[in-house]
Design a protein around this motif. Structure first.
Motif, PDB file in Angstrom:
ATOM      1  N   GLY A  86       3.393  14.919  -3.836  1.00  0.00           N
ATOM      2  CA  GLY A  86       3.633  13.480  -3.820  1.00  0.00           C
ATOM      3  C   GLY A  86       4.760  13.091  -2.880  1.00  0.00           C
ATOM      4  O   GLY A  86       4.688  12.066  -2.196  1.00  0.00           O
ATOM      5  N   CYS A  87       5.830  13.917  -2.823  1.00  0.00           N
ATOM      6  CA  CYS A  87       6.923  13.640  -1.889  1.00  0.00           C
ATOM      7  C   CYS A  87       6.440  13.704  -0.442  1.00  0.00           C
ATOM      8  O   CYS A  87       6.826  12.887   0.397  1.00  0.00           O
ATOM      9  N   VAL A  88       5.568  14.673  -0.152  1.00  0.00           N
ATOM     10  CA  VAL A  88       5.093  14.865   1.222  1.00  0.00           C
ATOM     11  C   VAL A  88       4.194  13.726   1.673  1.00  0.00           C
ATOM     12  O   VAL A  88       4.293  13.250   2.810  1.00  0.00           O
ATOM     13  N   VAL A  89       3.310  13.261   0.788  1.00  0.00           N
ATOM     14  CA  VAL A  89       2.297  12.276   1.194  1.00  0.00           C
ATOM     15  C   VAL A  89       2.685  10.847   0.844  1.00  0.00           C
ATOM     16  O   VAL A  89       1.910   9.927   1.088  1.00  0.00           O
ATOM     17  N   ALA A  90       3.892  10.656   0.267  1.00  0.00           N
ATOM     18  CA  ALA A  90       4.293   9.311  -0.161  1.00  0.00           C
ATOM     19  C   ALA A  90       4.216   8.329   0.996  1.00  0.00           C
ATOM     20  O   ALA A  90       4.744   8.576   2.077  1.00  0.00           O
ATOM     21  N   GLY A  91       3.579   7.196   0.751  1.00  0.00           N
ATOM     22  CA  GLY A  91       3.445   6.183   1.782  1.00  0.00           C
ATOM     23  C   GLY A  91       4.538   5.143   1.755  1.00  0.00           C
ATOM     24  O   GLY A  91       4.623   4.302   2.658  1.00  0.00           O
ATOM     25  N   SER A  92       5.386   5.186   0.723  1.00  0.00           N
ATOM     26  CA  SER A  92       6.493   4.238   0.625  1.00  0.00           C
ATOM     27  C   SER A  92       7.665   4.931  -0.044  1.00  0.00           C
ATOM     28  O   SER A  92       7.509   5.967  -0.699  1.00  0.00           O
ATOM     29  N   PHE A  93       8.842   4.324   0.112  1.00  0.00           N
ATOM     30  CA  PHE A  93      10.031   4.934  -0.483  1.00  0.00           C
ATOM     31  C   PHE A  93       9.961   4.888  -2.002  1.00  0.00           C
ATOM     32  O   PHE A  93      10.443   5.795  -2.679  1.00  0.00           O
ATOM     33  N   GLU A  94       9.357   3.843  -2.547  1.00  0.00           N
ATOM     34  CA  GLU A  94       9.234   3.738  -4.005  1.00  0.00           C
ATOM     35  C   GLU A  94       8.388   4.883  -4.562  1.00  0.00           C
ATOM     36  O   GLU A  94       8.746   5.491  -5.587  1.00  0.00           O
ATOM     37  N   VAL A  95       7.291   5.204  -3.892  1.00  0.00           N
ATOM     38  CA  VAL A  95       6.449   6.319  -4.343  1.00  0.00           C
ATOM     39  C   VAL A  95       7.209   7.638  -4.212  1.00  0.00           C
ATOM     40  O   VAL A  95       7.132   8.514  -5.074  1.00  0.00           O
ATOM     41  N   PHE A  96       7.979   7.783  -3.133  1.00  0.00           N
ATOM     42  CA  PHE A  96       8.782   8.984  -2.939  1.00  0.00           C
ATOM     43  C   PHE A  96       9.778   9.155  -4.089  1.00  0.00           C
ATOM     44  O   PHE A  96       9.963  10.264  -4.615  1.00  0.00           O
ATOM     45  N   LEU A  97      10.422   8.055  -4.504  1.00  0.00           N
ATOM     46  CA  LEU A  97      11.385   8.134  -5.602  1.00  0.00           C
ATOM     47  C   LEU A  97      10.705   8.515  -6.912  1.00  0.00           C
ATOM     48  O   LEU A  97      11.255   9.284  -7.708  1.00  0.00           O
ATOM     49  N   VAL A  98       9.505   7.990  -7.150  1.00  0.00           N
ATOM     50  CA  VAL A  98       8.767   8.361  -8.358  1.00  0.00           C
ATOM     51  C   VAL A  98       8.464   9.852  -8.356  1.00  0.00           C
ATOM     52  O   VAL A  98       8.617  10.545  -9.376  1.00  0.00           O
ATOM     53  N   ALA A  99       8.033  10.371  -7.199  1.00  0.00           N
ATOM     54  CA  ALA A  99       7.745  11.804  -7.101  1.00  0.00           C
ATOM     55  C   ALA A  99       9.005  12.628  -7.344  1.00  0.00           C
ATOM     56  O   ALA A  99       8.958  13.674  -8.002  1.00  0.00           O
ATOM     57  N   ARG A 100      10.136  12.165  -6.837  1.00  0.00           N
ATOM     58  CA  ARG A 100      11.398  12.873  -7.074  1.00  0.00           C
ATOM     59  C   ARG A 100      11.766  12.843  -8.561  1.00  0.00           C
ATOM     60  O   ARG A 100      12.266  13.840  -9.107  1.00  0.00           O
ATOM     61  N   ALA A 101      11.533  11.710  -9.221  1.00  0.00           N
ATOM     62  CA  ALA A 101      11.822  11.619 -10.647  1.00  0.00           C
ATOM     63  C   ALA A 101      10.956  12.592 -11.442  1.00  0.00           C
ATOM     64  O   ALA A 101      11.426  13.225 -12.399  1.00  0.00           O
ATOM     65  N   VAL A 102       9.697  12.730 -11.048  1.00  0.00           N
ATOM     66  CA  VAL A 102       8.811  13.681 -11.730  1.00  0.00           C
ATOM     67  C   VAL A 102       9.297  15.107 -11.503  1.00  0.00           C
ATOM     68  O   VAL A 102       9.260  15.949 -12.412  1.00  0.00           O
ATOM     69  N   GLN A 103       9.777  15.415 -10.301  1.00  0.00           N
ATOM     70  CA  GLN A 103      10.365  16.733 -10.050  1.00  0.00           C
ATOM     71  C   GLN A 103      11.543  16.990 -10.997  1.00  0.00           C
ATOM     72  O   GLN A 103      11.645  18.065 -11.598  1.00  0.00           O
ATOM     73  N   GLY A 104      12.440  16.025 -11.118  1.00  0.00           N
ATOM     74  CA  GLY A 104      13.585  16.184 -12.006  1.00  0.00           C
ATOM     75  C   GLY A 104      13.170  16.368 -13.451  1.00  0.00           C
ATOM     76  O   GLY A 104      13.729  17.206 -14.174  1.00  0.00           O
TER      77      GLY A 104
END
Length: 371
Positions: A86-104
């Protein structure tokens, strides 16, 4: 798959969590350019990882042990893989942050269970050195993440998350030792960890990390205000803490086996108060760097000592108890900036003396054995 490989995977998991958490540190400009946000906004990628990580650890150890340590760790690694994609394919910063939250959140279900697994397969008299090795790999993950993340960003920042996802996939396949793959029959109730012999170490973890590792931002502030150091110079100054913590962690673990965890935690806190004061008053950068590196070793005494104390306790739900202590440690790191910055702004020396005093005044009484 051999038990030796699975045992090695326990420690590899200790490296992965801190590495994935800190890997965006050196790529904020690249992330900002990718998603069209400012560098300081890109720094939220760290917060997005750490907040769910710390919050979920209040109960993740208990839930993971209840569901089965092996199953929970494997699922968490698979979620890590999905989040990394999800971090790699995120199309927006908001999606990237969600993917990072799931990682945490996934990391919250690996760290306490991996530590509990090490405690389950290690003789008590060697527990300190085993947890010291785990602590060394955690320090290695934190210390190497900015460097390796920066190298990846020179080509494409996404490669760092590809590497994280691939490592998590390998660890999911390897799994835990066979003796830890099913529920143990131990009581895994959330309320079982909210007892005095867990909350006292949790309070020590909060104060210990806030007043030792959590002081890095204060060291950086003084480096700017007093010496005018640039970003690269400040980074080099702060790196000594992690490097010396890494190099000393295994020896610290051996010392904990000899001293006992309670004495080791008190020793680390009281000894750590000295470099905390000195780093706030020394007028020479090399001396300041040396004492800050020494603080990295004293912090290992506190962290590894607390982990050893919890895992050597025959009480119920050790994974859940350890999870709570770890959560309080990260809450301490989050509380340090708002707690100590106003003191530093009013009196720079007091900004370092007061955290040192807290280490001396809070930790020894809290670590005293109660009847």
């Amino acid at each position: 798959m051999t038990g030796r490989v699975r045992a090695a995977a326990l420690y590899a998991g200790g490296f992965l969590g801190p590495f994935a958490g800190a890997v965006p540190t050196s790529m904020f400009p690249e992330l900002g350019a990718e998603f069209g946000v400012a560098d300081h906004t890109a720094s939220l990628s760290l917060t997005a990882y750490l907040v769910p990580f710390a919050a979920l650890m209040l109960f993740s150890g208990t839930l993971g042990a209840r569901w089965g340590a092996g199953r929970s760790v494997r699922v968490a690694y698979l979620v890590y893989v999905v989040a990394s994609v999800g971090c790699v394919v995120a199309g927006s910063f908001e999606v990237f942050l969600v993917a990072r939250a799931v990682q945490g959140g996934a990391n919250a279900f690996t760290t306490p269970l991996l530590l509990a697994a090490i405690g389950a397969v290690t003789p008590r008299e060697r527990l300190g050195r085993a947890l010291g090795l785990f602590g060394a790999l955690q320090a290695a993950g934190t210390t190497s993440a900015p460097l390796l993340g920066g190298l990846a960003a020179e080509v494409d920042w996404a490669w760092a998350f590809v590497a994280v996802g691939a490592t998590a996939a390998v660890l999911a396949v390897v799994g835990l030792p066979s003796s830890l793959r099913a529920p143990s029959g131990e009581s895994h109730r959330l309320r079982s960890v909210w007892r005095a012999d867990v909350l006292r170490p949790a309070a020590v973890a909060l104060v210990g990390w806030a007043c030792l590792g959590g002081m890095a931002f204060m060291v950086a502030l003084r480096a700017v205000d007093e010496f005018g150091l640039g970003a690269a110079q400040r980074g080099a100054l702060l790196t000594g803490f992690g490097v010396f913590g890494l190099l000393s962690a295994h020896a610290v673990g051996r010392s904990i086996d000899r001293l006992g965890p309670r004495r080791a935690v008190v020793l680390g806190a009281v000894a750590g108060a000295v470099p905390v004061v000195l780093v706030g008053v020394l007028p020479w950068i090399p001396a300041m760097a040396a004492v800050w590196a020494l603080a990295g070793m004293t912090t290992q005494f506190v962290q590894v000592g607390l982990n050893t104390l919890i895992l050597s306790d025959p009480g119920p739900n050790r994974a859940g108890a350890l999870s709570v202590v770890l959560a309080f440690r990260f809450f301490g790191g989050a509380a340090a900036p708002p707690a100590f910055t106003p003191i530093y702004q009013a009196d720079p020396v007091a900004g370092f003396v007061i955290p040192a005093a807290l280490l001396v005044l809070v930790v020894p009484p809290a670590m005293r054995r109660r009847r």
